[in-house]
Design a protein around this motif. Structure first.
Motif, PDB file in Angstrom:
ATOM      1  N   ILE A   1       0.840  -1.197   0.000  1.00  0.00           N
ATOM      2  CA  ILE A   1       0.000   0.000   0.000  1.00  0.00           C
ATOM      3  C   ILE A   1       0.883   1.258   0.000  1.00  0.00           C
ATOM      4  O   ILE A   1       0.632   2.220  -0.738  1.00  0.00           O
ATOM      5  CB  ILE A   1      -0.942   0.020   1.210  1.00  0.00           C
ATOM      6  CG1 ILE A   1      -1.849  -1.225   1.207  1.00  0.00           C
ATOM      7  CG2 ILE A   1      -1.781   1.289   1.217  1.00  0.00           C
ATOM      8  CD1 ILE A   1      -2.780  -1.323   0.035  1.00  0.00           C
ATOM      9  N   THR A   2       1.925   1.254   0.823  1.00  0.00           N
ATOM     10  CA  THR A   2       2.854   2.388   0.850  1.00  0.00           C
ATOM     11  C   THR A   2       3.504   2.575  -0.517  1.00  0.00           C
ATOM     12  O   THR A   2       3.622   3.693  -1.028  1.00  0.00           O
ATOM     13  CB  THR A   2       3.929   2.170   1.923  1.00  0.00           C
ATOM     14  OG1 THR A   2       3.301   2.048   3.199  1.00  0.00           O
ATOM     15  CG2 THR A   2       4.919   3.331   1.965  1.00  0.00           C
ATOM     16  N   PHE A   3       3.929   1.478  -1.120  1.00  0.00           N
ATOM     17  CA  PHE A   3       4.586   1.564  -2.426  1.00  0.00           C
ATOM     18  C   PHE A   3       3.622   2.038  -3.509  1.00  0.00           C
ATOM     19  O   PHE A   3       3.986   2.836  -4.379  1.00  0.00           O
ATOM     20  CB  PHE A   3       5.169   0.200  -2.800  1.00  0.00           C
ATOM     21  CG  PHE A   3       5.960   0.220  -4.072  1.00  0.00           C
ATOM     22  CD1 PHE A   3       7.118   0.962  -4.185  1.00  0.00           C
ATOM     23  CD2 PHE A   3       5.523  -0.505  -5.177  1.00  0.00           C
ATOM     24  CE1 PHE A   3       7.849   0.977  -5.367  1.00  0.00           C
ATOM     25  CE2 PHE A   3       6.246  -0.494  -6.356  1.00  0.00           C
ATOM     26  CZ  PHE A   3       7.414   0.255  -6.449  1.00  0.00           C
ATOM     27  N   LEU A   4       2.400   1.561  -3.444  1.00  0.00           N
ATOM     28  CA  LEU A   4       1.387   1.997  -4.397  1.00  0.00           C
ATOM     29  C   LEU A   4       1.231   3.516  -4.367  1.00  0.00           C
ATOM     30  O   LEU A   4       1.170   4.175  -5.423  1.00  0.00           O
ATOM     31  CB  LEU A   4       0.053   1.322  -4.073  1.00  0.00           C
ATOM     32  CG  LEU A   4      -1.185   1.823  -4.819  1.00  0.00           C
ATOM     33  CD1 LEU A   4      -1.064   1.567  -6.312  1.00  0.00           C
ATOM     34  CD2 LEU A   4      -2.439   1.153  -4.257  1.00  0.00           C
ATOM     35  N   LYS A   5       1.197   4.090  -3.170  1.00  0.00           N
ATOM     36  CA  LYS A   5       1.066   5.546  -3.053  1.00  0.00           C
ATOM     37  C   LYS A   5       2.269   6.251  -3.665  1.00  0.00           C
ATOM     38  O   LYS A   5       2.130   7.304  -4.303  1.00  0.00           O
ATOM     39  CB  LYS A   5       0.896   5.930  -1.579  1.00  0.00           C
ATOM     40  CG  LYS A   5      -0.413   5.448  -0.972  1.00  0.00           C
ATOM     41  CD  LYS A   5      -0.482   5.769   0.517  1.00  0.00           C
ATOM     42  CE  LYS A   5      -1.786   5.269   1.121  1.00  0.00           C
ATOM     43  NZ  LYS A   5      -1.849   5.516   2.583  1.00  0.00           N
ATOM     44  N   ARG A   6       3.456   5.671  -3.490  1.00  0.00           N
ATOM     45  CA  ARG A   6       4.659   6.266  -4.069  1.00  0.00           C
ATOM     46  C   ARG A   6       4.588   6.240  -5.597  1.00  0.00           C
ATOM     47  O   ARG A   6       4.903   7.221  -6.271  1.00  0.00           O
ATOM     48  CB  ARG A   6       5.910   5.513  -3.599  1.00  0.00           C
ATOM     49  CG  ARG A   6       6.182   5.595  -2.111  1.00  0.00           C
ATOM     50  CD  ARG A   6       6.812   6.927  -1.744  1.00  0.00           C
ATOM     51  NE  ARG A   6       7.068   7.011  -0.323  1.00  0.00           N
ATOM     52  CZ  ARG A   6       8.174   6.581   0.271  1.00  0.00           C
ATOM     53  NH1 ARG A   6       9.127   5.991  -0.434  1.00  0.00           N
ATOM     54  NH2 ARG A   6       8.326   6.730   1.574  1.00  0.00           N
ATOM     55  N   VAL A   7       4.190   5.089  -6.131  1.00  0.00           N
ATOM     56  CA  VAL A   7       4.098   4.972  -7.588  1.00  0.00           C
ATOM     57  C   VAL A   7       3.101   5.971  -8.145  1.00  0.00           C
ATOM     58  O   VAL A   7       3.376   6.677  -9.127  1.00  0.00           O
ATOM     59  CB  VAL A   7       3.692   3.531  -7.984  1.00  0.00           C
ATOM     60  CG1 VAL A   7       3.329   3.459  -9.470  1.00  0.00           C
ATOM     61  CG2 VAL A   7       4.822   2.554  -7.687  1.00  0.00           C
ATOM     62  N   MET A   8       1.933   6.066  -7.525  1.00  0.00           N
ATOM     63  CA  MET A   8       0.888   6.932  -8.053  1.00  0.00           C
ATOM     64  C   MET A   8       1.236   8.409  -7.924  1.00  0.00           C
ATOM     65  O   MET A   8       0.720   9.243  -8.659  1.00  0.00           O
ATOM     66  CB  MET A   8      -0.444   6.640  -7.369  1.00  0.00           C
ATOM     67  CG  MET A   8      -0.940   5.210  -7.564  1.00  0.00           C
ATOM     68  SD  MET A   8      -0.921   4.644  -9.293  1.00  0.00           S
ATOM     69  CE  MET A   8      -2.174   5.716  -9.991  1.00  0.00           C
ATOM     70  N   SER A   9       2.122   8.743  -6.988  1.00  0.00           N
ATOM     71  CA  SER A   9       2.513  10.139  -6.838  1.00  0.00           C
ATOM     72  C   SER A   9       3.671  10.516  -7.761  1.00  0.00           C
ATOM     73  O   SER A   9       3.829  11.677  -8.106  1.00  0.00           O
ATOM     74  CB  SER A   9       2.898  10.441  -5.385  1.00  0.00           C
ATOM     75  OG  SER A   9       4.091   9.779  -5.022  1.00  0.00           O
TER      76      SER A   9
END
Length: 371
Positions: free
Chosen positions: A69-77
């Motif tokens: 979930i943390t990584f997903l937020k990084r990718v999307m940002s």
């Protein structure tokens, strides 16, 4: 998508299981989808992604060093692209799935807790369809909140994700943590509880007020008289099922999160509530890192160390217990917790192990005696 006409879709698979990566790769390749990147966790994946961004990412949730979930937020940002979550935690309607979708995932596939190999080898498990559907998604049209995150990241020129021990609790994990705190009378009390717990029980982090050097002997004794793996904790030790980590005398112990895994941090520091190790230090860290994935229990002892930490655990969604007065050698710490409203259940020592197993899902849930 920027993929050339008739060119195969390119997919990255990020999952800490080599078996999962292998089987999902074979399944996708058999469907004409090229797996261009595989990695065991997001930190290994990031430089590969930067070198050659795929069309779709298939992403697990529970991984070491950084959770999905943390990584997903990084990718999307930083580089928005379609992401399909593939995890035992991404069930329809559950909070982890809602978190992933809110963060920008365009689809999810649920890995079963049982029969995983059959699922991985089944072309009809939904992954191929989810990946193809994801490739058609226009993630740049996601709601304004995600767009604002991406704009903010671009303005600050944020570099590639840097590994940190993510302190915030995940909504749900398959790992559970049990935290114990005890003082006067605790040696025999903790021993009595641990003797009744199986090796399959959730990992336990334990503070017993004791001087330096005594805790090593305490851990060795517990190891001999129980079925559990008992260790005097060292910095970086992982919390796993069937393991008890005893805070060393003269050091504070805190729970930390490394990706979706739990580890302990052992550090020097000032006395807290006149103690080192302090139960409050441990309990407050468990509240912050594990939240509702934890159970806290406070046992016999003088003073009030642990009462405020147990309250923080309860407020964070953890289940909390206090030993009852009749079975306490000193009804100080449990009394302070009860008076603060920190303890959801007051439990006799003879019933404590059964209560812990019920709350951790290892036995049928029934009304707790003494509650």
């Amino acid at each position: 998508m920027s993929t050339a006409i008739n060119a195969p879709l390119r997919v990255a698979i990020i999952d800490d299981s080599a078996v999962v990566r292998k089987h999902l790769s074979s399944l996708l390749e058999a469907a004409g989808i090229r797996v261009s990147i595989t990695a065991s966790d997001p930190l290994f994946a990031w430089p590969k992604l930067e070198a050659d961004w795929p069309d779709v990412i298939v992403l697990d949730v529970e991984m070491p060093r950084m959770d999905g979930i943390t990584f997903l937020k990084r990718v999307m940002s930083e580089h928005p692209l379609p992401v399909v979550m593939c995890s035992t935690l991404t069930e329809a309607g559950c909070e982890t799935t809602m978190q992933a979708l809110a963060a920008g995932a365009v689809g999810f596939v649920t890995k079963p807790k049982l029969g995983l190999r059959d699922f991985l080898e089944d072309p009809g498990n939904g992954l191929v369809g989810a990946v193809r559907a994801a490739a058609r998604a226009n993630v740049r049209a996601l709601p304004s909140q995600l767009a604002q995150q991406a704009t903010s990241a671009a303005r600050t020129h944020r570099p590639s994700p840097v590994l940190t021990l993510n302190a915030m609790a995940m909504a749900e994990t398959t790992d559970r943590v049990i935290a114990f705190g005890s003082s006067t009378g605790g040696v025999q009390t903790i021993e009595a509880v641990l003797k009744q717990l199986p090796r399959t029980c959730p990992g336990i982090v334990l503070v017993q007020h004791m001087p330096e050097k005594f805790t090593h002997s305490f851990a060795e004794r517990l190891k001999r008289v129980t079925d559990l793996e008992v260790l005097e904790a060292k910095d970086g030790d992982r919390v796993i099922n069937g393991r008890v980590l005893v805070a060393p005398g003269g050091r504070h112990m805190q729970l930390k999160r490394s990706g979706a895994q739990y580890v302990v941090e052992v550090r020097d520091g000032p006395l807290v509530n006149h103690h080192k190790p302090s139960v409050d230090i441990l309990f407050k860290s468990v509240a912050h890192c594990a939240g509702r994935n934890a159970i806290g229990a406070i046992f016999t002892g003088m003073g009030d160390d642990g009462a405020r930490g147990l309250l923080e655990m309860r407020k964070a969604g953890a289940m909390t217990l206090a030993q009852d007065e009749a079975s306490c050698v000193v009804y100080g710490m449990p009394k302070a917790a009860f008076e603060l409203g920190a303890a959801q259940h007051v439990v006799a020592l003879s019933e404590m192990a059964a209560a812990l197993l019920k709350l951790s899902g290892m036995a049928p849930r029934t009304t707790l005696l003494g509650a």
